[in-house]
Design an enzyme around this catalytic site. Structure first.
Site, mmCIF file in Angstrom:
data_model
loop_
_atom_site.group_PDB
_atom_site.id
_atom_site.type_symbol
_atom_site.label_atom_id
_atom_site.label_comp_id
_atom_site.label_asym_id
_atom_site.label_seq_id
_atom_site.Cartn_x
_atom_site.Cartn_y
_atom_site.Cartn_z
ATOM 1 N N GLY A 172 0.835 -1.195 0.000
ATOM 2 C CA GLY A 172 0.000 0.000 0.000
ATOM 3 C C GLY A 172 0.869 1.245 0.000
ATOM 4 N N GLY A 173 0.283 2.330 0.488
ATOM 5 C CA GLY A 173 1.018 3.601 0.513
ATOM 6 C C GLY A 173 2.286 3.524 1.333
ATOM 7 N N GLY A 407 24.536 13.701 -28.569
ATOM 8 C CA GLY A 407 23.917 14.174 -27.328
ATOM 9 C C GLY A 407 24.402 13.379 -26.131
ATOM 10 C CB ALA A 408 25.198 9.819 -25.694
HETATM 11 C C1 HXC Z 1 -3.481 -4.398 11.980
HETATM 12 C C2 HXC Z 1 -2.734 -6.345 11.089
HETATM 13 C C3 HXC Z 1 -2.688 -5.766 9.813
HETATM 14 C C4 HXC Z 1 -3.063 -4.415 9.691
HETATM 15 C C5 HXC Z 1 -2.032 -7.786 9.648
HETATM 16 N N1 HXC Z 1 -2.311 -7.601 10.931
HETATM 17 N N2 HXC Z 1 -2.266 -6.693 8.940
HETATM 18 N N3 HXC Z 1 -3.125 -5.665 12.161
HETATM 19 N N4 HXC Z 1 -3.464 -3.767 10.793
HETATM 20 N N5 HXC Z 1 -3.011 -3.783 8.515
HETATM 21 C C6 HXC Z 1 -2.144 -8.547 12.019
HETATM 22 C C7 HXC Z 1 -2.904 -9.826 11.812
HETATM 23 O O1 HXC Z 1 -4.194 -9.714 12.331
HETATM 24 C C8 HXC Z 1 -2.049 -10.797 12.609
HETATM 25 O O2 HXC Z 1 -2.339 -10.643 13.972
HETATM 26 C C9 HXC Z 1 -0.656 -10.293 12.415
HETATM 27 O O3 HXC Z 1 -0.779 -8.929 12.013
HETATM 28 C C10 HXC Z 1 0.101 -11.024 11.339
HETATM 29 O O4 HXC Z 1 -0.695 -11.071 10.165
HETATM 30 P P1 HXC Z 1 -0.933 -12.407 9.344
HETATM 31 O O5 HXC Z 1 -1.971 -12.122 8.349
HETATM 32 O O6 HXC Z 1 -1.155 -13.542 10.298
HETATM 33 O O7 HXC Z 1 0.485 -12.586 8.686
HETATM 34 P P2 HXC Z 1 0.855 -13.180 7.270
HETATM 35 O O8 HXC Z 1 0.066 -14.414 7.001
HETATM 36 O O9 HXC Z 1 2.336 -13.268 7.244
HETATM 37 O O10 HXC Z 1 0.360 -12.091 6.218
HETATM 38 C C11 HXC Z 1 0.940 -10.835 6.200
HETATM 39 C C12 HXC Z 1 0.141 -9.876 5.293
HETATM 40 C C13 HXC Z 1 -1.345 -9.886 5.770
HETATM 41 C C14 HXC Z 1 0.221 -10.383 3.860
HETATM 42 C C15 HXC Z 1 0.800 -8.518 5.394
HETATM 43 O O11 HXC Z 1 -1.360 -9.706 7.207
HETATM 44 C C16 HXC Z 1 -2.134 -8.797 5.148
HETATM 45 O O12 HXC Z 1 -2.484 -8.884 3.977
HETATM 46 N N6 HXC Z 1 -2.454 -7.779 5.950
HETATM 47 C C17 HXC Z 1 -3.232 -6.681 5.476
HETATM 48 C C18 HXC Z 1 -2.327 -5.781 4.682
HETATM 49 C C19 HXC Z 1 -3.011 -4.515 4.353
HETATM 50 O O13 HXC Z 1 -3.999 -4.516 3.601
HETATM 51 N N7 HXC Z 1 -2.534 -3.387 4.914
HETATM 52 C C20 HXC Z 1 -3.092 -2.139 4.691
HETATM 53 C C21 HXC Z 1 -2.382 -1.676 3.416
HETATM 54 S S1 HXC Z 1 -2.916 -0.097 2.969
HETATM 55 P P3 HXC Z 1 -2.188 -11.840 15.010
HETATM 56 O O14 HXC Z 1 -2.721 -11.296 16.283
HETATM 57 O O15 HXC Z 1 -2.998 -12.980 14.448
HETATM 58 O O16 HXC Z 1 -0.738 -12.175 15.098
HETATM 59 C C22 HXC Z 1 -1.819 0.848 3.688
HETATM 60 C C23 HXC Z 1 -2.088 2.252 3.414
HETATM 61 C C24 HXC Z 1 -0.946 3.090 3.813
HETATM 62 O O17 HXC Z 1 -0.944 0.475 4.342
HETATM 63 C C25 HXC Z 1 -1.272 4.442 3.313
HETATM 64 C C26 HXC Z 1 -0.208 5.398 3.584
HETATM 65 C C27 HXC Z 1 -0.542 6.695 2.959
#
Ligand code: HXC
Length: 517
Positions: A172-173, A407-408
């Site tokens: 993501g971001g 140019g290069a």
């Molecule tokens: C809070 C989160 C989380 C999140 C995962 N967890 N993503 N908690 N916010 N965004 C937690 C899970 O609940 C889990 O908790 C632990 O972190 C580990 O995650 P898993 O899914 O078990 O790990 P894994 O299988 O290795 O997968 C990792 C992952 C997946 C691929 C990153 O967790 C995932 O897809 N998460 C969502 C990613 C996402 O969409 N993020 C937002 C992106 S947008 P427990 O308690 O079970 O250990 C963004 C915008 C930023 O970031 C903008 C900036 C301008």
């Protein structure tokens, strides 16, 4: 001290230690085991690997998430400072075992705190990224946290070196913090970076792609150019970060550290020219030529797999850190492409920001011809190179090895674009274009109307070559400062860099330039 005071103090100290231990345990044993099983180190193990032994000093240990319901020891990020080869470096390491290393407002506040501190004292910032992105529970507060980090990445750009190691997810971001820093290093199998993940892509464009195919380290090293370096695992990445820091000053207020060497500065390098193919149309390994010239043959190539037609990287010459830019005739004949221009221009600007002199080795026939390049904006991208070289105030030494056309020729750090010293090997050819092309343009009618067009053409090409395809015409007009024996290249480059040590440049007033982006 009174006994009851002492008892009270001991109790509080024990509680403090208990709290500290809880933070140090991070997400607990099971999640730590999962981290290790994935071939990754924990945040604290990474800091130990990055920093000089025992030098890490933690800050913000007791910071907590805004929502007291969230169990987030250390707020999912370890922050502080330590030393690398004795020099202070500020660090943050996201802890994937705590809520997936997701970024909440206070997690960001911890990062921001060390970034601000780093700038106050003039020390690099190294970020170890391993995070599931914005903490979903915190909503817009998490986005605001990212905003605070991004703003500092931008405002502190060029103030202190910023290095990002991506050692896990970065989606993501969130990718924009590393992208705003000077260098991005990725671990080969465990790191990935993308704006939108495979599932979203599938629902929008119907493309089926894995995490690795979409944003794995190899993809960013070869295709997107996002990753500057890729290493096999966490430890290798962190060792590279240490090495990279060795070429950079702690801040823009300082010069890069010198590196002691026993390699004689006047060492002759007959093997340099021996590696260059005498036929100007044949390739040769430019990286090998560079290694013969620099101290101890040590060359840290940056983005080695991206736009391979241009080579960039760090080395030392006579103990001085230098940034090297070179065409590589073994890829796309060393022509300048869109990606090559972006790669070189960014590198020259990085060197300039941190007082690293630029040494350029030239063997280039031109910008790559083609509709695809023109339509994708080679004009706009090629302009970055001209801009970057012209703008750079660091010492700039150019060595024309073989061809330098059109140019290069200008883009590859020519005198007119501000090179301080331009050297040429006797094998150099400085001209508007190659002999074949020139003969075709200048003598088209004569060739076509002659009874033996092939022979006439060959004669005219040879005549052009004699007149233009050498360095002496450019040297006679002063565009080349000296034509040198290739075996003396190391000595000449070192001498000129020493002479340029005190270089200062005044520029006309402006708010800031408008580099073509
Ligand atoms: C809070 C989160 C989380 C999140 C995962 N967890 N993503 N908690 N916010 N965004 C937690 C899970 O609940 C889990 O908790 C632990 O972190 C580990 O995650 P898993 O899914 O078990 O790990 P894994 O299988 O290795 O997968 C990792 C992952 C997946 C691929 C990153 O967790 C995932 O897809 N998460 C969502 C990613 C996402 O969409 N993020 C937002 C992106 S947008 P427990 O308690 O079970 O250990 C963004 C915008 C930023 O970031 C903008 C900036 C301008």
């Amino acid at each position: 001290m009174r006994d009851d005071t002492l008892a009270w103090m001991n109790e509080l100290t024990a509680e403090m230690e208990e709290r500290r231990k809880r933070v140090h345990r991070g997400g607990g044993e099971a999640r730590t085991a999962r981290q290790h099983a994935a071939g990754k180190l924990t945040a604290r193990e990474r800091l130990d690997a990055l920093l000089d032994p025992g030098s890490f000093v933690e800050l913000g240990t007791f910071v907590e998430a805004r929502d007291p319901e969230l169990n987030a020891p250390g707020e999912g990020v370890v922050t502080g400072y330590g030393t690398v080869d004795g020099r202070t470096v500020f660090v943050f390491a996201q802890d994937f075992t705590v809520l997936g290393g997701s970024l909440g407002k206070m997690h960001a506040a911890k990062i921001v705190r060390v970034m601000d501190q780093a700038v106050r004292v003039g020390a690099p910032i190294v970020g170890l990224n391993d995070s599931a992105g914005a903490r979903i529970q915190e909503g817009v507060d998490a986005l605001s946290g990212y905003g605070e980090v991004f703003a500092r990445n931008a405002i502190y750009s060029g103030v202190v070196p910023q290095i990002s190691a991506v050692l896990g997810p970065c989606a993501g971001g969130a990718v924009y913090s590393p992208a705003l820093t000077d260098f991005v290093l990725m671990a080969r199998d465990s790191a990935y970076m993308f704006i939108t993940g495979p599932e979203v892509i599938k629902s929008v464009t119907k493309e089926d792609v894995t995490f690795a195919e979409l944003g794995g380290a190899e993809v960013h090293a070869r295709r997107s150019g996002v990753a500057h370096l890729v290493e096999d695992d966490d430890r290798a990445v962190l060792a590279r970060v240490r090495e990279l820091l060795g070429y950079l000053p702690s801040s823009a207020r300082e010069r890069p550290p010198a590196r002691a060497t026993r390699d004689p500065v006047d060492r002759r390098v007959p093997e340099a020219a021996a590696r260059v193919h005498p036929d100007p149309r044949r390739p040769y390994p430019m990286r090998e030529v560079i290694k013969t010239i620099v101290d101890d043959g040590r060359f840290l190539e940056i983005q080695p797999d991206f736009a391979r037609n241009i080579v960039i990287g760090f080395a030392h010459v006579g103990g001085r850190a230098v940034g090297i830019v070179a065409n590589d005739p073994s890829h796309l004949a060393g022509t300048l492409t869109i990606d090559a221009s972006d790669k070189a221009a960014r590198f020259v600007r990085t060197c300039d920001a941190f007082h690293v002199p630029v040494v350029t080795f030239v063997d280039v026939t031109g910008f790559l011809p083609g509709v695809a390049q023109e339509h994708a904006g080679i004009i706009r991208h090629g302009a970055k190179m001209l801009y970057a070289y012209a703008e750079a105030t660091v010492p700039k030494v150019t060595v024309i090895v073989r061809k330098s056309y059109g140019g290069a020729y200008l883009a590859m750090s020519s005198q007119d674009l501000g090179a301080d010293v331009v050297l040429a090997w006797p094998t150099a050819a400085v001209a508007v274009m190659g002999a074949d092309g020139a003969a075709n343009v200048l003598h088209k009618k004569q060739i076509e109307s002659s009874p033996d067009p092939a022979a006439t053409r060959a004669r005219l090409v040879e005549a052009y070559r004699r007149e233009h395809d050498h360095p002496f015409r450019a040297a006679a007009r002063g565009y080349v400062d000296d034509v040198i024996d290739p075996a003396d290249t190391r000595r000449h480059v070192a001498r000129h860099l020493a002479m340029l040590e005190g270089k200062t440049v005044e520029r006309p007033y402006r708010k800031h330039g408008n580099v073509p982006l």
